[in-house]
Design a protein around this motif. Structure first.
Motif, PDB file in Angstrom:
ATOM      1  N   ALA A 111       0.814  -1.219   0.000  1.00 49.02           N
ATOM      2  CA  ALA A 111       0.000   0.000   0.000  1.00 49.02           C
ATOM      3  C   ALA A 111       0.844   1.263   0.000  1.00 49.02           C
ATOM      4  O   ALA A 111       0.367   2.325  -0.393  1.00 49.02           O
ATOM      5  N   GLY A 112       2.098   1.166   0.460  1.00 48.87           N
ATOM      6  CA  GLY A 112       2.968   2.340   0.478  1.00 48.87           C
ATOM      7  C   GLY A 112       3.622   2.645   1.807  1.00 48.87           C
ATOM      8  O   GLY A 112       4.404   3.590   1.924  1.00 48.87           O
ATOM      9  N   VAL A 113       3.315   1.862   2.837  1.00 49.26           N
ATOM     10  CA  VAL A 113       3.978   2.047   4.136  1.00 49.26           C
ATOM     11  C   VAL A 113       5.427   1.572   4.016  1.00 49.26           C
ATOM     12  O   VAL A 113       5.692   0.496   3.466  1.00 49.26           O
ATOM     13  N   ASN A 114       6.367   2.383   4.495  1.00 50.88           N
ATOM     14  CA  ASN A 114       7.773   1.966   4.428  1.00 50.88           C
ATOM     15  C   ASN A 114       8.471   1.953   5.782  1.00 50.88           C
ATOM     16  O   ASN A 114       9.681   1.725   5.861  1.00 50.88           O
ATOM     17  N   ARG A 115       7.698   2.173   6.834  1.00 50.75           N
ATOM     18  CA  ARG A 115       8.259   2.113   8.184  1.00 50.75           C
ATOM     19  C   ARG A 115       7.134   1.696   9.124  1.00 50.75           C
ATOM     20  O   ARG A 115       6.017   2.214   9.024  1.00 50.75           O
ATOM     21  N   VAL A 116       7.419   0.763  10.035  1.00 55.39           N
ATOM     22  CA  VAL A 116       6.400   0.323  10.984  1.00 55.39           C
ATOM     23  C   VAL A 116       6.927   0.525  12.396  1.00 55.39           C
ATOM     24  O   VAL A 116       8.131   0.388  12.664  1.00 55.39           O
ATOM     25  N   SER A 117       6.021   0.905  13.301  1.00 51.71           N
ATOM     26  CA  SER A 117       6.360   1.119  14.710  1.00 51.71           C
ATOM     27  C   SER A 117       5.491   0.174  15.531  1.00 51.71           C
ATOM     28  O   SER A 117       4.266   0.304  15.553  1.00 51.71           O
ATOM     29  N   LEU A 118       6.137  -0.780  16.206  1.00 56.09           N
ATOM     30  CA  LEU A 118       5.428  -1.842  16.912  1.00 56.09           C
ATOM     31  C   LEU A 118       5.289  -1.533  18.399  1.00 56.09           C
ATOM     32  O   LEU A 118       6.272  -1.198  19.071  1.00 56.09           O
ATOM     33  N   GLY A 119       4.075  -1.682  18.919  1.00 55.93           N
ATOM     34  CA  GLY A 119       3.818  -1.446  20.337  1.00 55.93           C
ATOM     35  C   GLY A 119       4.106  -2.685  21.165  1.00 55.93           C
ATOM     36  O   GLY A 119       3.188  -3.286  21.721  1.00 55.93           O
ATOM     37  N   LEU A 154       8.113 -10.864  19.459  1.00 54.38           N
ATOM     38  CA  LEU A 154       9.394 -11.049  18.774  1.00 54.38           C
ATOM     39  C   LEU A 154       9.202 -11.651  17.385  1.00 54.38           C
ATOM     40  O   LEU A 154       9.947 -11.334  16.452  1.00 54.38           O
ATOM     41  N   LYS A 155       8.200 -12.503  17.225  1.00 57.00           N
ATOM     42  CA  LYS A 155       7.889 -13.032  15.898  1.00 57.00           C
ATOM     43  C   LYS A 155       7.409 -11.909  14.983  1.00 57.00           C
ATOM     44  O   LYS A 155       7.763 -11.861  13.798  1.00 57.00           O
ATOM     45  N   ALA A 156       6.591 -10.999  15.525  1.00 57.64           N
ATOM     46  CA  ALA A 156       6.106  -9.869  14.737  1.00 57.64           C
ATOM     47  C   ALA A 156       7.264  -8.950  14.341  1.00 57.64           C
ATOM     48  O   ALA A 156       7.306  -8.429  13.223  1.00 57.64           O
ATOM     49  N   ALA A 185      10.307  -9.910  13.855  1.00 57.23           N
ATOM     50  CA  ALA A 185      11.024 -10.621  12.797  1.00 57.23           C
ATOM     51  C   ALA A 185      10.321 -10.462  11.447  1.00 57.23           C
ATOM     52  O   ALA A 185      10.977 -10.288  10.403  1.00 57.23           O
ATOM     53  N   ILE A 186       8.992 -10.517  11.455  1.00 58.95           N
ATOM     54  CA  ILE A 186       8.238 -10.307  10.211  1.00 58.95           C
ATOM     55  C   ILE A 186       8.451  -8.876   9.710  1.00 58.95           C
ATOM     56  O   ILE A 186       8.677  -8.649   8.513  1.00 58.95           O
ATOM     57  N   ALA A 187       8.392  -7.913  10.634  1.00 62.53           N
ATOM     58  CA  ALA A 187       8.626  -6.515  10.251  1.00 62.53           C
ATOM     59  C   ALA A 187      10.014  -6.356   9.630  1.00 62.53           C
ATOM     60  O   ALA A 187      10.181  -5.643   8.629  1.00 62.53           O
ATOM     61  N   ARG A 188      10.990  -7.016  10.202  1.00 68.52           N
ATOM     62  CA  ARG A 188      12.366  -6.937   9.707  1.00 68.52           C
ATOM     63  C   ARG A 188      12.464  -7.469   8.273  1.00 68.52           C
ATOM     64  O   ARG A 188      13.220  -6.943   7.454  1.00 68.52           O
ATOM     65  N   SER A 189      11.660  -8.496   7.974  1.00 63.37           N
ATOM     66  CA  SER A 189      11.719  -9.104   6.646  1.00 63.37           C
ATOM     67  C   SER A 189      10.948  -8.300   5.599  1.00 63.37           C
ATOM     68  O   SER A 189      11.215  -8.429   4.398  1.00 63.37           O
ATOM     69  N   VAL A 190      10.002  -7.487   6.055  1.00 61.05           N
ATOM     70  CA  VAL A 190       9.122  -6.775   5.125  1.00 61.05           C
ATOM     71  C   VAL A 190       9.550  -5.325   4.910  1.00 61.05           C
ATOM     72  O   VAL A 190       9.484  -4.802   3.788  1.00 61.05           O
ATOM     73  N   PHE A 191       9.985  -4.657   5.981  1.00 60.91           N
ATOM     74  CA  PHE A 191      10.281  -3.223   5.918  1.00 60.91           C
ATOM     75  C   PHE A 191      11.769  -2.960   6.074  1.00 60.91           C
ATOM     76  O   PHE A 191      12.460  -3.625   6.858  1.00 60.91           O
ATOM     77  N   ASP A 192      12.255  -1.969   5.353  1.00 60.52           N
ATOM     78  CA  ASP A 192      13.649  -1.548   5.533  1.00 60.52           C
ATOM     79  C   ASP A 192      13.836  -0.856   6.876  1.00 60.52           C
ATOM     80  O   ASP A 192      14.922  -0.895   7.455  1.00 60.52           O
TER      81      ASP A 192
END
Length: 385
Positions: free
Chosen positions: A118-126, A148-150, A152-159
Motif C-alpha cells: 500500500a505504500g507504508v515503508n516504516r512500521v512502529s510496533l507497540g 518477537l515473531k512480529a 522478525a516479520i517486520a524486519r523481513s518486510v520493511f527496511d
C-alpha cells in the motif's frame, strides 16, 4: 535551524479503534465490538483531507504517520486509499517516510506485506515489554514470543522498523530493565522508543494507584532506570535524539521531528491535532474525538474541526521551546527570538548553564544536558518565565 530553512510537512492520520483499552492509556482510542465500516471512514478521511488541502495550498508531503488507536487493524486497502488521497491533494516527496503503528499480534503481522504494498515503508510496533507477566499487567493481548515473531516479520518486510517499550513498571529493578533492554536492542535495527510508565488521570491505573492497589518505582529508582536506559542504549549506538527516543545516526523518526522542530503538519481523523500556516499565521487545529461524532461532522461540514485557533507570537515561541528542548539537538535561540519578538533571558540561561542544566552547541543551539533531561519540564518553565 533558522526560519528560512527548508521545512518538512507532515500528514498525521488518526485511526481511533482498538481491540481493547490498555489500563495505562489515555490516548483517543475506542473499542467497537460490532466492527467498523472502513469504507465509510475512508470517504470521511478523504473529505477532511480535501478541506485541509484547500487551506494549506500546494505543499510537498515529506512524512505520513498512521497513529491511534491501532492502525494495524485497518485493512491494507484502507491504508492504500488514504495514501492515494494524500497524493491526490498534495504532492509527495520521492523519499517520503510513511510510518504505521502496529500491535505485534500474529493476526496484524499477517497484514504487514499488504501495508508495504500500500505504500507504508516504516512500521512502529507497540511491544511494550518482553516479559509475559508485565504484558498481562499492562493489558496487552500478545505474548513476548508473539511480539518477537512480529518484529522478525517486520524486519523481513520493511527496511525501517521500530518498537516501543515501557519501563519503570511495578516492581521493576534497574538490573531487570538492563537485561530486557539489551534483549530488545538485539532485535532492534535502528530505532527504539522507551517510555517511563506514567499514571494518567481517568485511566484504570490511576484508580488502582489511588486505592493503593498499584505502586510504581519511586523517583530515585525511576532516575536509576532512566540512567540505565541512556547507558545501555548509548553503548549499543542508539543515542537519545529525543528524551524518549533512541536511534542510530540518520534513523530518527522524521515525522516526529516535524512536531519537535515546529514544522507544519495536518491532522486527519477523530481526535487528530495539527499545526498549519495560513496567511502568515500559525493555526492549532484539533478534531472531534468521538469517532461517530467526527464522522457526522465531516459528512455534514467537510471537516471535524472543533479547535481552529491562530496562535499568538508568545504561544508559538513557547511551543517551539517546549517541543524543541525535547531534542538532543536543542533549539535555535535566533528562531525563538524571531517567533516571540524577544530573546531568551541571558541571565536565566547563565544560571541554568552554571547548574549544568543547559549548554550551547558549536552551532549555537541551546540544549538541555543529558543529566538534566529528567527535569526537562522545570528547565523549560524556567526559560519560558
Amino acid at each position: 535551524m533558522t526560519l528560512t530553512r527548508p521545512s518538512a510537512f507532515g500528514v498525521y492520520i488518526h485511526w481511533p479503534f482498538c481491540l481493547s483499552k490498555c489500563p495505562y492509556c489515555d490516548f483517543n482510542s475506542h473499542v467497537r465490538h460490532g466492527g467498523v465500516d472502513q469504507a465509510r471512514y475512508v470517504a470521511a478521511y478523504l473529505r477532511e483531507m480535501q478541506t485541509m488541502a484547500e487551506r494549506t495550498g500546494p505543499r510537498e508531503v515529506t512524512t505520513v504517520f498512521f497513529g491511534g488507536g491501532t492502525p494495524s487493524l485497518m485493512q491494507p486497502e484502507t491504508v492504500a486509499a488514504i495514501l492515494d488521497g494524500i497524493g491526490r491533494y498534495w504532492s509527495v516527496s520521492r523519499d517520503v517516510e510513511v510510518t504505521l503503528e502496529a500491535n505485534p499480534t500474529s493476526v496484524e503481522a499477517e497484514r504487514f506485506r499488504g501495508f508495504r504494498t500500500a505504500g507504508v515503508n516504516r512500521v512502529s510496533l507497540g511491544v511494550q515489554s518482553l516479559d509475559d507477566a508485565s504484558l498481562k499487567a499492562l493489558g496487552r493481548l500478545h505474548s513476548a514470543e508473539e511480539a518477537l515473531k512480529a518484529v522478525a516479520i517486520a524486519r523481513s518486510v520493511f527496511d525501517r522498523y521500530s518498537f516501543d517499550l515501557i519501563y519503570a513498571r511495578p516492581g521493576q529493578t534497574p538490573d531487570d530493565w538492563a537485561k530486557e533492554l539489551r534483549r530488545a536492542i538485539a532485535e532492534a535495527a535502528e530505532h527504539l522508543s522507551l517510555y517511563q510508565l506514567t499514571i494518567e488521570a481517568e485511566t484504570p491505573f490511576f484508580a488502582l494507584r489511588q486505592s493503593g492497589k498499584l505502586s510504581i518505582p519511586d523517583d530515585d529508582t525511576a532516575r536509576d532506570l532512566y540512567d540505565m536506559t541512556q547507558e545501555v542504549c548509548a553503548a549499543a549506538g542508539l543515542n537519545a535524539y529525543e528524551i524518549s527516543n533512541h536511534a542510530r545516526d540518520g534513523a530518527e523518526c522524521r515525522h516526529n521531528l516535524v512536531y519537535w522542530r515546529g514544522d507544519d503538519y495536518v491532522g486527519i481523523g477523530p481526535g487528530a491535532h495539527g499545526r498549519i500556516e495560513q496567511d502568515g499565521r500559525r493555526y492549532a487545529t484539533a478534531t472531534e474525538r468521538r469517532p461517530e461524532s467526527w464522522l457526522m461532522r465531516v459528512e455534514g461540514f467537510g471537516h471535524g474541526l472543533v479547535v481552529d485557533e491562530a496562535l499568538t507570537r508568545e504561544e508559538r515561541a513557547d511551543e517551539y521551546l517546549l517541543m524543541g528542548l525535547r531534542l538532543a539537538e536543542g533549539i535555535d535561540p535566533q528562531r525563538y527570538a524571531a517567533l516571540s519578538g524577544r530573546p531568551l533571558d541571558a541571565k536565566r540561561i547563565a544560571i541554568l548553564r552554571d547548574e549544568g542544566a543547559v549548554e550551547t552547541t558549536a552551532e549555537g543551539y541551546l540544549r538541555v544536558t543529558q543529566a538534566a533531561f529528567p527535569i526537562l519540564d522545570a528547565v523549560v518553565a524556567d526559560l519560558a518565565a
